[in-house]
Design an enzyme around this catalytic site. Structure first.
Site, PDB file in Angstrom:
ATOM      1  N   PRO A  65       0.829  -1.201   0.000  1.00 33.49           N
ATOM      2  CA  PRO A  65       0.000   0.000   0.000  1.00 33.49           C
ATOM      3  C   PRO A  65       0.864   1.252   0.000  1.00 33.49           C
ATOM      4  O   PRO A  65       1.647   1.472   0.915  1.00 33.49           O
ATOM      5  CB  PRO A  65      -0.835  -0.108   1.283  1.00 33.49           C
ATOM      6  CG  PRO A  65      -0.379  -1.315   2.003  1.00 33.49           C
ATOM      7  CD  PRO A  65       0.748  -1.918   1.282  1.00 33.49           C
ATOM      8  N   GLU A  66       0.742   2.021  -1.063  1.00 32.60           N
ATOM      9  CA  GLU A  66       1.396   3.320  -1.154  1.00 32.60           C
ATOM     10  C   GLU A  66       0.276   4.362  -1.244  1.00 32.60           C
ATOM     11  O   GLU A  66      -0.885   4.028  -1.026  1.00 32.60           O
ATOM     12  CB  GLU A  66       2.311   3.366  -2.395  1.00 32.60           C
ATOM     13  CG  GLU A  66       3.369   2.265  -2.390  1.00 32.60           C
ATOM     14  CD  GLU A  66       4.266   2.253  -3.615  1.00 32.60           C
ATOM     15  OE1 GLU A  66       4.515   3.335  -4.194  1.00 32.60           O
ATOM     16  OE2 GLU A  66       4.719   1.177  -4.008  1.00 32.60           O
TER      17      GLU A  66
END
Length: 278
Positions: free
Chosen positions: A2-3
């Site tokens: 997750p960015e």
DNA sequence: ACGCCCGCCTGTAAGC
DNA sequence: TGCTTACAGGCGGGCG
């Protein structure tokens, strides 16, 4: 995994699903997930009875505002997921926190690798006791800079471009995937010294940062082959189909047909096109 | 200040 | 088949 785009996708869904809801009860079994607290009990006590009044994002951090004045902070790490479920739904392995709302429904946090975490703090402490958040750089989606201001910051730095893009203190929200995608979009190699960029290259890099992230949010983030990222409803994101370089080693560049290269840089896998990126 | 590597974790897949 | 090893990349920290 997750960015920024994945965390922003989840934030938007949380905005719809949990804002305005009151916390009835919390089950917290994950000691490591709650490592900033003396005990899971302390975490639970600060949440029960509170109403969620808003959800913000800072880089890769989610910040839930509570009507008690406290903040619930969540970082997904490598493998964390937030899921909206019903109490009757089966509880997945590695579920560390379950929040039940008075209006019904649950918010669950699961995280096999436990690099992620949750904690309750106060707005004051965010600036003192939580240096990771206090020292975050600007958020290119939430609070974009002018490209000239970006260039002034960038040109001062004695480091290589990819390391700089991934430095959360410089700019918040990028990880390995989007750094590579942005550098391809900008036509720049990962190992270019930041202070070697021309004015035109700086402008192109900053435009690529903003455009790539907006595009990725539009497609609800990148779900890779391992399915490590899904949204609040367990749905995959569609942006991986649009990747130009990430995990495409050996495949033809979509722009020039040269095979995409895979190298190690700062002990991270890095993908780039040797023809398009200079 | 920067480059480089480790430790923290588990699931998956490749290799012997 | 089954064991071992490598890899995935989030972040903090330590060292040169």
């Amino acid at each position: 995994m997750p960015e920024l785009p994945e965390v922003e996708t989840i934030r938007r869904e949380l905005d719809r699903e949990v804002v305005g809801k009151r916390i009835k009860s919390v089950e917290a079994s994950g000691e490591r997930t709650l490592r900033r607290h003396k005990s899971p009990k302390e975490f639970v006590a600060k949440l029960e009875g509170a109403k969620i009044s808003g959800v913000e994002r800072r880089g890769k951090y989610l910040v839930f505002k509570l009507d008690t004045g406290d903040l619930l902070v969540c970082h997904l790490g490598m493998s964390g997921q937030l899921r909206k479920e019903q109490a009757k739904d089966p509880v997945a392995d590695h579920t560390h926190v379950v929040i039940t709302f008075t209006q019904g429904g649950q918010l669950r946090f699961l995280d096999p690798r436990t690099f992620g975490e949750m904690f309750v703090t106060t707005p004051d402490e965010l600036g003192e006791a939580v240096p990771e958040l206090a020292d975050l750089g600007f958020d290119p989606v939430e609070t974009p800079l002018s490209w000239t201001a970006f260039g002034e910051m960038l040109i001062k730095r004695q480091t290589k471009l990819k390391a700089l893009l991934m430095d959360q203190k410089f700019m918040a929200g990028l990880g390995n995937i989007y750094s590579d995608e942005i550098l391809f979009a900008a036509g720049l190699r990962y190992d270019r010294p930041a202070n070697s960029l021309s004015t035109q290259e700086i402008r192109r890099l900053y435009r690529s940062v903003v455009e790539t992230l907006h595009d990725a949010v539009k497609y609800r983030g990148s779900t890779l082959a391992d399915q490590g990222y899904v949204d609040l409803y367990g749905k995959t994101g569609d942006y991986a189909e649009h990747h130009k370089v990430y995990a495409r080693d050996g495949l033809a560049c979509r722009r020039c047909r040269t095979p995409i290269q895979k190298v190690r840089f700062n002990s991270r896998t890095t993908y780039y096109c040797p023809q398009c990126q200079v």
